[in-house]
Design a protein around this motif. Structure first.
Motif: not given
Length: 309
Positions: A29-33
């Motif tokens: 989910g970090y990629r959504n940043r």
């Protein structure tokens, strides 16, 4: 060390540093940043956790050599391996400590820092989260302290670190008990966060052990950044580095005072206090995304403005 990239191969590089220590990247989910059309996004599971091998619980003999400086060296090795000249460095909670420590060590390699749930893992912060916050949860802290098995004069965090680092076979059951007690305390002190969900912090017993071992190891040693090596003592190294600090007002585990102190020492920094959140949340994530986008756009403009040789 496990690492992965996503997004635009020729985009502005941005690295994400997970929390814990020992939480790992998780499901991604970090990629959504970040903007996958504008950023080359780099993620890694820090040494000893996640998909990096060996897990620290399978190699306790290596624990004494696992320091913040070792993790910074890992980041530098990865940056060089990927052929990255400079990158945006981002992280949350412990990841913000590592991001700031890396930037202090290598400011020339940093386009900017975006840190949320801001920590520097100082002695004061560690003593608060392991002892001081017990004033808010006295019954849970009494059980946590009693389960620590600490020796006279030993801090609670030092007792758990000692037990979780014991590599002997006969200590296996005691390590498991220490990991369970540590997890229960972590679940307690985050319980005032508006996003809190009841239950263990980590359902998996191996992950509980990995997390507890790494957290107590780094916390018991003040992140291996003592005295004049502490982040707050070396903020002059960040005078030319854009820094964005994002923190939840309701973060009882890590009060906003740490972000405030950093902001006072870095007058050029941005400080965003999210009134509705605790140790992270959707508003903080969106502010992180916006800050990364601004740094990305500025870096892209600077590249375009460089005259041809």
């Amino acid at each position: 060390m496990y690492w992965e990239t996503s997004g635009a191969p020729d985009g502005v590089p941005a690295v994400w540093l997970h929390g814990g220590p020992g939480s790992g990247l998780g499901a991604g989910g970090y990629r959504n940043r970040f903007d996958p059309a504008q950023n080359l996004v780099v993620g890694l599971d820090q040494r000893g956790c996640g998909r990096s091998r060996p897990l620290i619980v399978d190699d306790l003999g290596s624990l004494p050599g696992l320091t913040t400086q070792r993790l910074i060296a890992d980041l530098e090795a990865l940056r060089e391996h990927l052929g990255i000249e400079r990158w945006i460095v981002t992280g949350a909670s412990w990841g913000s400590t590592l991001a700031l420590a890396y930037a202090v060590a290598h400011p020339e390699r940093v386009i900017g820092v975006v840190a949320f749930a801001v920590t520097t893992t100082s002695r004061d912060e560690v003593d608060w989260i392991t002892e001081g916050v017990g004033r808010i949860f006295p019954k849970a802290w009494a059980a946590f302290e009693a389960a620590s098995g600490r020796h006279p004069g030993e801090r609670v965090v030092e007792a758990y670190a000692r037990r979780l680092a014991d590599p002997s076979e006969e200590a296996a059951d005691d390590r498991a008990r220490a990991a369970d007690a540590w997890d229960a305390w972590e679940s307690t002190h985050v319980s005032l966060d508006p996003a809190w969900q009841p239950g263990p912090l980590h359902e998996d017993s191996v992950q509980r052990a990995v997390f507890g071992t790494l957290v107590t190891h780094f916390w018991a040693h003040d992140a291996f950044l003592p005295g004049d090596e502490a982040i707050l003592a070396r903020t002059d190294r960040l005078a030319e580095v854009p820094v964005v600090l994002i923190h939840g007002r309701h973060d009882v585990s890590g009060p906003v005072i740490t972000a405030w102190r950093l902001h006072q020492r870095l007058p050029h920094s941005e400080l965003h206090v999210v009134e509705s959140e605790g140790h992270g949340g959707p508003v903080a994530v969106e502010l992180t995304r916006e800050a990364a986008a601004r740094l990305t756009a500025e870096a892209a403009r600077n590249v375009r403005d460089i005259p041809d040789a």
